[in-house]
Scaffold this active site. Structure first.
Site, mmCIF file in Angstrom:
data_model
loop_
_atom_site.group_PDB
_atom_site.id
_atom_site.type_symbol
_atom_site.label_atom_id
_atom_site.label_comp_id
_atom_site.label_asym_id
_atom_site.label_seq_id
_atom_site.Cartn_x
_atom_site.Cartn_y
_atom_site.Cartn_z
ATOM 1 N N ASN A 1 0.769 -1.248 0.000
ATOM 2 C CA ASN A 1 0.000 0.000 0.000
ATOM 3 C C ASN A 1 0.803 1.303 0.000
ATOM 4 O O ASN A 1 0.287 2.310 -0.468
ATOM 5 C CB ASN A 1 -1.051 -0.003 1.118
ATOM 6 C CG ASN A 1 -0.466 -0.177 2.491
ATOM 7 O OD1 ASN A 1 0.624 -0.708 2.643
ATOM 8 N ND2 ASN A 1 -1.181 0.275 3.488
ATOM 9 N N LYS B 1 11.642 -7.916 0.178
ATOM 10 C CA LYS B 1 10.596 -8.364 -0.756
ATOM 11 C C LYS B 1 9.418 -7.395 -0.697
ATOM 12 O O LYS B 1 8.750 -7.285 0.332
ATOM 13 C CB LYS B 1 10.103 -9.764 -0.389
ATOM 14 C CG LYS B 1 9.195 -10.315 -1.485
ATOM 15 C CD LYS B 1 8.425 -11.540 -1.058
ATOM 16 C CE LYS B 1 7.034 -11.237 -0.587
ATOM 17 N NZ LYS B 1 6.181 -10.542 -1.537
ATOM 18 N N PRO B 2 9.151 -6.684 -1.786
ATOM 19 C CA PRO B 2 7.980 -5.794 -1.793
ATOM 20 C C PRO B 2 6.690 -6.587 -2.003
ATOM 21 O O PRO B 2 6.746 -7.787 -2.294
ATOM 22 C CB PRO B 2 8.239 -4.893 -3.008
ATOM 23 C CG PRO B 2 9.073 -5.723 -3.931
ATOM 24 C CD PRO B 2 9.888 -6.662 -3.053
ATOM 25 N N GLY C 1 5.500 -13.495 -4.582
ATOM 26 C CA GLY C 1 4.434 -13.495 -3.584
ATOM 27 C C GLY C 1 4.691 -14.453 -2.446
ATOM 28 O O GLY C 1 5.783 -14.462 -1.854
ATOM 29 N N GLY D 1 1.812 -6.588 6.796
ATOM 30 C CA GLY D 1 0.759 -7.198 5.986
ATOM 31 C C GLY D 1 -0.443 -7.526 6.825
ATOM 32 O O GLY D 1 -0.651 -6.941 7.901
ATOM 33 N N SER D 2 -1.234 -8.478 6.357
ATOM 34 C CA SER D 2 -2.504 -8.792 7.019
ATOM 35 C C SER D 2 -2.273 -9.625 8.280
ATOM 36 O O SER D 2 -1.215 -10.238 8.450
ATOM 37 C CB SER D 2 -3.397 -9.556 6.048
ATOM 38 O OG SER D 2 -2.743 -10.754 5.688
ATOM 39 N N GLU E 1 3.827 -5.765 11.621
ATOM 40 C CA GLU E 1 2.938 -4.593 11.555
ATOM 41 C C GLU E 1 1.718 -5.033 10.769
ATOM 42 O O GLU E 1 1.808 -5.271 9.550
ATOM 43 C CB GLU E 1 3.634 -3.439 10.823
ATOM 44 C CG GLU E 1 4.901 -2.956 11.499
ATOM 45 C CD GLU E 1 4.644 -2.259 12.813
ATOM 46 O OE1 GLU E 1 3.508 -1.815 13.061
ATOM 47 O OE2 GLU E 1 5.583 -2.178 13.625
ATOM 48 N N LEU E 2 0.587 -5.171 11.465
ATOM 49 C CA LEU E 2 -0.571 -5.814 10.832
ATOM 50 C C LEU E 2 -1.729 -4.835 10.638
ATOM 51 O O LEU E 2 -1.513 -3.634 10.564
ATOM 52 C CB LEU E 2 -0.963 -7.037 11.664
ATOM 53 C CG LEU E 2 0.209 -7.996 11.972
ATOM 54 C CD1 LEU E 2 -0.242 -9.152 12.828
ATOM 55 C CD2 LEU E 2 0.872 -8.491 10.696
ATOM 56 N N CYS F 1 -3.472 1.021 6.764
ATOM 57 C CA CYS F 1 -3.632 0.195 7.967
ATOM 58 C C CYS F 1 -4.291 0.968 9.094
ATOM 59 O O CYS F 1 -5.026 0.408 9.893
ATOM 60 C CB CYS F 1 -2.278 -0.344 8.402
ATOM 61 S SG CYS F 1 -1.026 0.937 8.517
ATOM 62 N N ILE G 1 -11.525 -3.898 5.978
ATOM 63 C CA ILE G 1 -11.988 -3.974 4.580
ATOM 64 C C ILE G 1 -10.854 -3.575 3.641
ATOM 65 O O ILE G 1 -10.669 -4.146 2.592
ATOM 66 C CB ILE G 1 -13.228 -3.068 4.380
ATOM 67 C CG1 ILE G 1 -14.370 -3.546 5.296
ATOM 68 C CG2 ILE G 1 -13.661 -3.052 2.907
ATOM 69 C CD1 ILE G 1 -15.594 -2.644 5.314
HETATM 70 P P1 NAD Z 1 -0.721 -9.739 2.796
HETATM 71 O O1 NAD Z 1 -0.658 -10.304 4.161
HETATM 72 O O2 NAD Z 1 -1.566 -10.390 1.787
HETATM 73 O O3 NAD Z 1 0.753 -9.690 2.158
HETATM 74 C C1 NAD Z 1 1.802 -8.996 2.792
HETATM 75 C C2 NAD Z 1 3.128 -9.509 2.262
HETATM 76 O O4 NAD Z 1 3.307 -10.852 2.714
HETATM 77 C C3 NAD Z 1 3.220 -9.573 0.746
HETATM 78 O O5 NAD Z 1 4.513 -9.167 0.363
HETATM 79 C C4 NAD Z 1 2.996 -11.049 0.446
HETATM 80 O O6 NAD Z 1 3.574 -11.467 -0.765
HETATM 81 C C5 NAD Z 1 3.677 -11.696 1.635
HETATM 82 N N1 NAD Z 1 3.225 -13.050 1.987
HETATM 83 C C6 NAD Z 1 2.027 -13.632 1.744
HETATM 84 N N2 NAD Z 1 2.000 -14.874 2.297
HETATM 85 C C7 NAD Z 1 3.184 -15.049 2.918
HETATM 86 C C8 NAD Z 1 3.753 -16.112 3.694
HETATM 87 N N3 NAD Z 1 3.085 -17.235 3.934
HETATM 88 N N4 NAD Z 1 4.993 -15.949 4.202
HETATM 89 C C9 NAD Z 1 5.681 -14.804 3.999
HETATM 90 N N5 NAD Z 1 5.207 -13.771 3.257
HETATM 91 C C10 NAD Z 1 3.967 -13.891 2.733
HETATM 92 O O7 NAD Z 1 -1.113 -8.198 2.972
HETATM 93 P P2 NAD Z 1 -1.365 -7.098 1.830
HETATM 94 O O8 NAD Z 1 -2.693 -7.345 1.212
HETATM 95 O O9 NAD Z 1 -0.173 -6.959 0.961
HETATM 96 O O10 NAD Z 1 -1.406 -5.760 2.706
HETATM 97 C C11 NAD Z 1 -2.538 -5.320 3.364
HETATM 98 C C12 NAD Z 1 -2.422 -5.545 4.855
HETATM 99 O O11 NAD Z 1 -1.240 -4.929 5.359
HETATM 100 C C13 NAD Z 1 -3.563 -4.914 5.625
HETATM 101 O O12 NAD Z 1 -4.017 -5.815 6.602
HETATM 102 C C14 NAD Z 1 -2.916 -3.698 6.278
HETATM 103 O O13 NAD Z 1 -3.578 -3.248 7.431
HETATM 104 C C15 NAD Z 1 -1.547 -4.191 6.537
HETATM 105 N N6 NAD Z 1 -0.609 -3.072 6.719
HETATM 106 C C16 NAD Z 1 -0.162 -2.789 7.975
HETATM 107 C C17 NAD Z 1 0.695 -1.709 8.187
HETATM 108 C C18 NAD Z 1 1.199 -1.375 9.566
HETATM 109 O O14 NAD Z 1 2.159 -0.630 9.674
HETATM 110 N N7 NAD Z 1 0.583 -1.887 10.624
HETATM 111 C C19 NAD Z 1 1.105 -0.921 7.106
HETATM 112 C C20 NAD Z 1 0.624 -1.242 5.834
HETATM 113 C C21 NAD Z 1 -0.233 -2.319 5.651
#
Ligand code: NAD
Length: 497
Positions: free
Chosen positions: A166, A189-190, A222, A242-243, A266-267, A300, A399
């Site tokens: 994001n 890894k982006p 990914g 990520g999530s 950071e979720l 987030c 969402i």
């Molecule tokens: P996601 O969890 O789908 O993916 C995040 C990253 O993890 C991607 O680079 C993906 O390729 C990688 N990934 C997926 N499965 C993996 C695994 N099993 N092992 C290791 N890496 C794996 O999240 P998204 O859709 O890219 O991002 C959205 C989420 O990120 C939202 O929940 C958002 O709130 C969160 N987010 C949090 C912050 C924060 O600072 N708290 C900042 C930005 C985004």
């Protein structure tokens, strides 16, 4: 040729190359990923989908650079500081290219991307300032005067970073700048949707000539390559954004590898905002709408659960509606655009599904929006539901789109605080009031990593950012994040020996 076309035709890397061990190297992978422009859903580039061999190459390069290379073993803190300052200048000099690329690859309004670049450059300069200020402690011996005890802080080692899509360049800076300042080496890894500015960043880092080989390495792809990075035994720390679902898997995996390792995650979030009776309703409506809809809600810390006091509820709703409908949705490269599209088809479908859930399952009233927009790409109108139960799915689940839930009216701040105690997330919150007692009560009682008072979304290099509960642990930004890339060693020296 338009500016946008020109940046894509001038990319300093091609579809097979990844940056490992100080050079652009051909990926061993046979698979590639398509990179889209979310404004139009057109493919704008192709990058490698790295495999296990690429990942192993990158981690070993970072490992060798850490244990045997000059970055950790010969460079002084001030040399690392100067390298980071040179990198900040290189980003500044190429910022127009990065802005175009970021806007094309994310669909973000160009005006937002400019702010993101300001922050990115500032982050490298801010953390450069810490590189020569790594400090230990001397502890006076308590039991034996001949023993000198002191700590030295050392870099944690090889850090594997996995990022969300994001804020590609800015979140990269959140992670990479403090880790480099601390003397770590990196495999980065982006998000799979947004690799282009990471690639461009690697090109700039290389061009400075200040970073020895293996200090910064990139892998693209990914789940597969992300999981392989988490599982690699030579990695000392994982920094994940990520999530919640993926974050939990990452935590489990890092505990199951041969060597346990530190992790920072950071979720997600479902951040509440509270509008008290004395709030300036016009100002607050705009702050709430931008607090929720910034980055098309793919934020987030987006303000997605809004509490409005019963005494002003009916007056406030038309203002929220007007502010949401006034947002300018145009081509992201148009300077007037205020909100862009969702990142990809998956996110677009997910947001539309939540809008359906809001209407049909949660039976919430729709104030505005709820439809796709502009008839192309992944655009969805700014959407606001009102009179939403605080336990409704649209009010409790993340969402990650332009959807605001205005909850049923409340009567007392205590009631709000009591309910928010059960919020699964604890990343951010906001309150709009001038009453000192209410501000103090809210900021003291709420278990949220960031609390905004009469503003929303402002973040600074020097203030730590992170969550409670399912929003994760560890902190980004500020001294706290720099310290997270250092570990203390205790040295005990018998000076009488
Ligand atoms: P996601 O969890 O789908 O993916 C995040 C990253 O993890 C991607 O680079 C993906 O390729 C990688 N990934 C997926 N499965 C993996 C695994 N099993 N092992 C290791 N890496 C794996 O999240 P998204 O859709 O890219 O991002 C959205 C989420 O990120 C939202 O929940 C958002 O709130 C969160 N987010 C949090 C912050 C924060 O600072 N708290 C900042 C930005 C985004």
């Amino acid at each position: 040729m338009s500016g946008n076309a020109s940046i894509l035709s001038r990319l300093p890397f091609d579809e097979k190359l990844i940056y490992i061990d100080g050079e652009w190297t051909t990926s061993q992978a046979s698979q590639t990923c398509r990179v889209e422009n979310p404004d139009t859903a057109e493919t704008i580039a192709t990058v490698p989908e790295c495999n296990a061999q690429d990942l192993d190459h990158a981690v070993k390069a970072a490992y060798t650079a850490f244990h045997d290379g000059p970055w950790v073993n010969e460079y002084s803190g001030s040399q690392r500081r100067d390298a980071l300052l040179a990198l900040a200048t290189a980003i500044e000099e190429s910022r127009q290219d990065i802005e175009e690329l970021e806007s094309l690859n994310t669909g973000k309004p160009i005006s937002d991307v400019r702010v993101e670049l300001d922050d990115t450059i500032d982050l490298f300069r801010f953390f450069a300032g810490y590189a020569d200020k790594v400090e230990g402690r001397h502890i006076a011996a308590q039991t034996n005067r001949n023993l000198e005890g002191y700590t030295v802080k050392v870099p944690v080692g090889v850090v594997g970073f996995i990022n969300a899509f994001n804020y590609p360049i800015c979140l990269l800076a959140w992670k990479v700048a403090p880790a480099l300042a601390a003397g770590c080496t990196i495999v980065f890894k982006p998000g799979p949707q947004t690799p282009l500015t990471t690639q461009y960043f690697a090109h700039l880092l290389h061009k400075t000539g200040k970073f020895p080989r293996g200090v910064f390495n990139v892998v693209l792809g990914g789940v597969g390559v992300g999981q392989a990075l988490v599982d690699h035994d030579l990695v000392d720390k994982i920094g994940f954004t990520g999530s919640v679902a993926t974050g939990k898997q990452v935590i489990q995996s890092t505990a199951s590898t041969r060597n346990v390792r530190c992790t920072s995650v950071e979720l997600g979030g479902k951040s509440p905002g509270v509008v008290m009776p004395d709030a300036d309703l016009d100002k607050t409506a705009k702050l709430v709408v931008s607090g929720c809809m910034a980055n098309a809600g793919m934020n987030c810390n987006a303000l997605t659960r809004l509490w409005v006091h019963r005494s002003i509820y009916d007056e406030f709703m038309p203002r929220i509606k007007a502010a949401a409908e006034a947002l300018v949705l145009r081509t992201p490269q148009d300077g007037a655009t205020e909100m862009g599209p969702l990142i990809d088809k998956r996110q677009y479908d997910r947001v539309l599904e939540y809008i359906r859930i809001g209407r049909e399952e949660d039976r919430a009233a729709l104030l505005t929006g709820g439809q796709p927009a502009l008839g192309r790409g992944y655009w969805i109108q700014p959407t606001v539901f009102f009179n939403v139960s605080p336990t409704a799915r649209i009010a409790t689940e993340e969402i990650f789109g332009p959807v605001l839930s205005v909850l049923e009216p409340f009567d007392s701040l205590d009631e709000v605080i009591e309910i928010e105690r059960k919020n699964e997330f604890g990343l951010a919150a906001g309150i709009f009031t001038r009453r000192h007692q209410d501000i103090a009560k809210f900021t003291r009682k709420l278990r949220s990593g960031t609390i905004w008072v009469n503003n929303y979304n402002a973040l600074y290099s020097y203030l730590p950012f992170g969550g409670f509960r399912n929003s994760g642990f560890g902190r980004e930004l500020g001294y706290e994040s720099f310290d997270g890339y250092l570990v203390p060693k205790s040295i005990i020296d018998d000076i009488s020996y």
